[in-house]
Every structure is written in C-alpha cells, then in structure tokens.
Write a protein that holds these residues in place. Sequence first.
Motif, PDB file in Angstrom:
ATOM      1  N   HIS A 120      24.291  69.741 -34.201  1.00 45.43           N
ATOM      2  CA  HIS A 120      24.516  69.484 -35.311  1.00 45.43           C
ATOM      3  C   HIS A 120      26.127  69.214 -35.752  1.00 45.43           C
ATOM      4  N   ASP A 121      26.796  70.261 -35.039  1.00 47.28           N
ATOM      5  CA  ASP A 121      28.159  70.378 -35.129  1.00 47.28           C
ATOM      6  C   ASP A 121      28.825  69.102 -34.435  1.00 47.28           C
ATOM      7  N   SER A 122      28.094  68.506 -33.338  1.00 50.08           N
ATOM      8  CA  SER A 122      28.713  67.405 -32.626  1.00 50.08           C
ATOM      9  C   SER A 122      28.456  66.204 -33.564  1.00 50.08           C
ATOM     10  N   GLU A 123      27.432  65.992 -34.302  1.00 48.42           N
ATOM     11  CA  GLU A 123      27.355  64.969 -35.353  1.00 48.42           C
ATOM     12  C   GLU A 123      28.318  64.863 -36.492  1.00 48.42           C
ATOM     13  N   ARG A 124      28.890  66.135 -36.664  1.00 47.69           N
ATOM     14  CA  ARG A 124      29.890  66.073 -37.697  1.00 47.69           C
ATOM     15  C   ARG A 124      31.289  65.826 -36.888  1.00 47.69           C
ATOM     16  N   VAL A 125      31.505  66.330 -35.681  1.00 53.50           N
ATOM     17  CA  VAL A 125      32.774  65.825 -35.013  1.00 53.50           C
ATOM     18  C   VAL A 125      32.634  64.097 -34.992  1.00 53.50           C
ATOM     19  N   GLU A 126      31.547  63.830 -34.566  1.00 59.20           N
ATOM     20  CA  GLU A 126      31.631  62.215 -34.596  1.00 59.20           C
ATOM     21  C   GLU A 126      31.740  61.468 -35.973  1.00 59.20           C
ATOM     22  N   GLY A 127      31.309  62.171 -36.876  1.00 58.81           N
ATOM     23  CA  GLY A 127      31.541  61.777 -38.343  1.00 58.81           C
ATOM     24  C   GLY A 127      32.974  61.773 -38.736  1.00 58.81           C
ATOM     25  N   MET A 128      33.874  62.800 -38.286  1.00 59.45           N
ATOM     26  CA  MET A 128      35.215  63.125 -38.591  1.00 59.45           C
ATOM     27  C   MET A 128      36.038  62.102 -37.819  1.00 59.45           C
ATOM     28  N   LEU A 129      35.742  61.759 -36.480  1.00 57.52           N
ATOM     29  CA  LEU A 129      36.617  61.119 -35.627  1.00 57.52           C
ATOM     30  C   LEU A 129      36.409  59.644 -36.079  1.00 57.52           C
ATOM     31  N   GLU A 130      35.232  59.010 -36.576  1.00 55.40           N
ATOM     32  CA  GLU A 130      35.101  57.787 -36.805  1.00 55.40           C
ATOM     33  C   GLU A 130      35.746  57.409 -38.210  1.00 55.40           C
ATOM     34  N   ALA A 131      35.754  58.598 -39.106  1.00 54.54           N
ATOM     35  CA  ALA A 131      36.393  58.574 -40.574  1.00 54.54           C
ATOM     36  C   ALA A 131      37.918  58.311 -40.135  1.00 54.54           C
ATOM     37  N   LEU A 132      38.640  58.779 -38.949  1.00 48.46           N
ATOM     38  CA  LEU A 132      39.947  58.401 -38.844  1.00 48.46           C
ATOM     39  C   LEU A 132      40.317  57.160 -37.815  1.00 48.46           C
ATOM     40  N   GLY A 133      39.086  56.405 -37.805  1.00 48.45           N
ATOM     41  CA  GLY A 133      39.475  55.199 -36.887  1.00 48.45           C
ATOM     42  C   GLY A 133      39.153  55.223 -35.570  1.00 48.45           C
ATOM     43  N   SER A 134      38.471  56.486 -34.899  1.00 49.21           N
ATOM     44  CA  SER A 134      38.486  56.378 -33.457  1.00 49.21           C
ATOM     45  C   SER A 134      36.878  56.013 -33.206  1.00 49.21           C
ATOM     46  N   LEU A 135      36.858  55.147 -32.185  1.00 42.49           N
ATOM     47  CA  LEU A 135      35.548  54.859 -31.954  1.00 42.49           C
ATOM     48  C   LEU A 135      34.769  55.615 -30.689  1.00 42.49           C
ATOM     49  N   PRO A 136      33.526  55.705 -31.040  1.00 42.64           N
ATOM     50  CA  PRO A 136      32.784  56.401 -29.970  1.00 42.64           C
ATOM     51  C   PRO A 136      32.418  55.545 -28.509  1.00 42.64           C
ATOM     52  N   VAL A 137      32.521  55.907 -27.343  1.00 46.59           N
ATOM     53  CA  VAL A 137      32.201  55.357 -26.290  1.00 46.59           C
ATOM     54  C   VAL A 137      31.290  56.368 -25.442  1.00 46.59           C
ATOM     55  N   ALA A 138      30.576  55.723 -24.517  1.00 49.55           N
ATOM     56  CA  ALA A 138      29.484  56.184 -23.647  1.00 49.55           C
ATOM     57  C   ALA A 138      29.963  57.317 -22.580  1.00 49.55           C
ATOM     58  N   THR A 139      31.260  56.903 -21.999  1.00 45.04           N
ATOM     59  CA  THR A 139      31.531  57.540 -20.828  1.00 45.04           C
ATOM     60  C   THR A 139      32.938  58.094 -20.873  1.00 45.04           C
ATOM     61  N   VAL A 140      33.356  59.115 -20.257  1.00 44.44           N
ATOM     62  CA  VAL A 140      34.810  59.699 -20.268  1.00 44.44           C
ATOM     63  C   VAL A 140      35.835  58.852 -19.602  1.00 44.44           C
ATOM     64  N   GLU A 141      35.510  57.655 -18.760  1.00 44.63           N
ATOM     65  CA  GLU A 141      36.074  56.947 -18.343  1.00 44.63           C
ATOM     66  C   GLU A 141      36.782  56.051 -19.340  1.00 44.63           C
ATOM     67  N   GLU A 142      36.133  55.750 -20.423  1.00 42.70           N
ATOM     68  CA  GLU A 142      36.480  54.901 -21.453  1.00 42.70           C
ATOM     69  C   GLU A 142      37.026  55.522 -22.596  1.00 42.70           C
ATOM     70  N   ALA A 143      37.231  56.760 -22.648  1.00 49.52           N
ATOM     71  CA  ALA A 143      37.375  57.711 -23.735  1.00 49.52           C
ATOM     72  C   ALA A 143      39.027  58.051 -23.608  1.00 49.52           C
ATOM     73  N   ASP A 144      39.603  57.974 -24.628  1.00 47.17           N
ATOM     74  CA  ASP A 144      41.016  58.452 -25.030  1.00 47.17           C
ATOM     75  C   ASP A 144      40.760  59.859 -25.256  1.00 47.17           C
ATOM     76  N   ILE A 145      39.786  60.418 -25.676  1.00 47.71           N
ATOM     77  CA  ILE A 145      39.714  61.635 -26.330  1.00 47.71           C
ATOM     78  C   ILE A 145      38.316  62.224 -25.954  1.00 47.71           C
ATOM     79  N   VAL A 146      38.443  63.299 -25.264  1.00 50.02           N
ATOM     80  CA  VAL A 146      37.025  63.886 -24.835  1.00 50.02           C
ATOM     81  C   VAL A 146      37.014  65.422 -25.364  1.00 50.02           C
ATOM     82  N   VAL A 147      35.726  65.520 -26.089  1.00 50.07           N
ATOM     83  CA  VAL A 147      35.482  66.623 -26.871  1.00 50.07           C
ATOM     84  C   VAL A 147      34.297  67.801 -26.186  1.00 50.07           C
ATOM     85  N   PHE A 148      34.423  68.709 -26.063  1.00 44.68           N
ATOM     86  CA  PHE A 148      33.269  69.404 -25.544  1.00 44.68           C
ATOM     87  C   PHE A 148      32.865  70.442 -26.579  1.00 44.68           C
TER      88      PHE A 148
END
Length: 450
Positions: A22-50
């Motif tokens: 559930h926390d990860s769903e909220r992290v995704e919501g916060m980052l998307e609200a700031l204009g960051s886009l989700p990607v499927a792999t770390v190779e494509e990611a500028d930001i990686v959150v664990f």
Amino acid sequence: MPSPLNNTTFCLHTFGCQMNKHDSERVEGMLEALGSLPVATVEEADIVVFLTCCVREAADTRLYGQVSSLKNLPLRADSPLGERVVAVGGCIGQRDGEKLLETMPHLSVVFGTHNLASLPGLLSAAVEEGGRQVEVLESSEGFNDQLPTVREHSWAAWLPITIGCNNFCTYCIVPYVRGREKSRPIEDIRKEAQGLVGQGVKEITLLGQNVNSYGRDLYGSPRFGEVLDAVAETGIERIRFATSHPKDLTDEVIARFGTMKPLMPYLHLPAQSGSNRILKAMNRRYTREHYLDLVRKVRESCPDIALSTDIIVGFPGETEEDFADTLALVKEVGYHQAFTFIYSKREGTPAAEMPDDTPREVIQERFDRLVEAVQDGAFAANQVYRGTVQPVLVEGASKRDEHLLVGKSPHNVTVHAPIPEGLSIAQLEGTIVPVRIDNARTWYLSGEVL
C-alpha cells in the motif's frame, strides 16, 4: 515552478507485507503527481525506490544485492539527471537510518516508515542540491490518508485501519520499526471506504499489524466488529482483512463470518507454532487449545471458511516434540494455505539472545516435513470445490498463458479458466464471473466460465 522530478522516470521495488504494498501505491501516486513517469525496469529509471522489509534476514540480503547492482548501471541516454537517484525506505530505512550510507555509498535518500510524505521533498533535494538526504522520524502523527495513490487494480484497494503493533512477539522486529499501535477513527475509515466504492472498487482489504485489536487505543476496548459493519454498510461487494492475531479474535468478529454477506469466507490466522512451550517463549499470549477453539468457533459460524496461517520452524530451543506438536496442529486444522518460514534471528529482539544449538540440517529437515504436510492439506482442502460454481473476481490474464484468465474465489483460492470466446481480458478484468470448477490442484482451481 516545475518540480525537479518533472520528466524523470522511476521504478519501485517493494518487499514484504501488504502495508508496504500500500505504501508503494502512495509513493507512485506522489511521484506521478510531480511529473515523474513509472517504468518497468531499473535500466530505464532515473529514480529507484526500495520499500523494504526487515522481518527476515533474506530481505536484507536482497536489498543490499539489488542496490549494489545499480552502482555501475548507466543512466538512460536522455535522462534529465546527472546521476541515478536511489532511495531506501520502509522498515530497513527506519531501522538502520544513516548507517545505510556507510554500507551503500551510492545511496541518495533514506527515509523511514513514519515519513512517507517526505519522500518527494527528499528526492527533490537530492536532485537539486546533491548530497545525501536522510530523514527518519521516531513516530508517526497520522495515516497519510490524503496522499495521492495509484492502485495496482482499479477494482481492489487496501484500506489501513491501524498502524504499528503493541504485541512484541519475541522474534519480531515490527514494533521497533513500525511503532506502537494507532487506530484510525471509525468515521475516517467509513468515509474512505465510501469513496473507494464510489470509484468502482469491488474488494477492500482492511490492513493492520493486528486488526483484531483495532480501537483499543481510541476507545478503551477493541471495536473491529464495528469497523466491519461500517465498511459493509457502504455497499462494497467483498471485504477481506489482514492480519488477525489469535489472542484478540473475538466472538463478535467470528459471528460476522456467518452473517455478513460481503465478508469473504477466508481467514488468515497465524499460529506460528503448535507447541505451548514455544508459544510462551514467543510471547504469543495464547495456547494451542485456545487456537483450536477459535478454529472450531469460526467453522461453526461459517462451515466452508478457508483458513491460512504462518508457521515458524526452528525457533530457539525448539525440540522434536515441539515440532511434532506443530505438525499435528497443521494436520488437524487442514489449512488451505500456510506461509512457512525458518526462524530468522533479528538483532534487537529478545529471541536473538536466546541460546540455540539445533543443527541447521535438523531444522531444514523439519521444515521439509512441514511443507509436505501443508501441501497435502491444501490439496485435500481444495477438493471440496470440484463440481461447484465459484464467483471469481478476475484479476487479469495468466502470465503463463494469455488465453487463460486468473482471479480469486471468495475463499481466496486462485482460479484459472479459458477466456470465453468473443470476450477480451480487458472486458473481464475487475468483473465477477461464475466459474464451474472441474479440477482442483494444491494451489489453484481450474474450470470453465458459465
């Protein structure tokens, strides 16, 4: 002024319990609200959150391995950042704090379990100012229920009703990293549930480290039954909850399994051990006899209820006789599913100081016997569904065969069936369809959509 995270990409890695999901769903919501886009792999990611878990040692090992693998991974060619931002939060972040920076020098951000809402600011500071950002709070003031959320499925939702834990089982690190138990007011829960139903959610799962003790801190005594009533009154089609501590499961809650239509006939009731001696050493505060009495009452209230559990093998000082009691409990109850674990020492817990000289190979042999008993029990339990028609909430297409749909029965058993001719999985996702069960395996059922 645009966010420094605008036009970046992010990838989430979530370990552990439903609360972390559930926390990860909220992290995704916060980052998307700031204009960051989700990607499927770390190779494509500028930001990686664990979002991390520290209940077992394996989770620590996985985290260190995955973070280390990012050290020399190049950024995507069109990244707006100079270097990848790596953040670690959740229970390991709460437990270790700044110590993580010593072991993972390329880590950018550390946050804990009590300050999820701070993550966007910490990431922004890491991007704009550079340096390493750390914020770990000692306690939480609220539930962060106003944070934007991107749910995995539009038709299913997590709904936290408590945070933290007061039980202090001797093997468990959770109270030390999630804090003391706090309950949400019933009216807040009702309001959020009403909003979810209005959004088309068909299944709500109520979350807490121990939902059965809900309300003791607010009202002086547990009032979980009233929470179930409030959520059911919203018109939701399916209600589930996790997790349920046996010492606080009341007759009032048990009775609702027989009378409340939206409450699904499934209960996760962690036993941990079948030995009274080990249960006392674990500080579980119930006996084997009390646990079996609860099982009897639940089945009297709802005869077809499906039960699942957690079992720990190899707790310090466990003897063959203790293990035999556990094995006998598993066979007597007949679980549909059991999550089995070999004891993992967690520094800072009382059990970590308990002496134990049981050889690892003995513990592994006991674990193997337990797994075999669990599998036999699950296979036998599923046979009762053969020839029945089950209302299945469709979750999507099978990952192994795109021509099969996969979903959950009311008893939380996975069901597979061919996608009916003329229908697409997009049309079926989130709907409840009748499936005639023709085959019952250990971990799933299969049949035809009627």
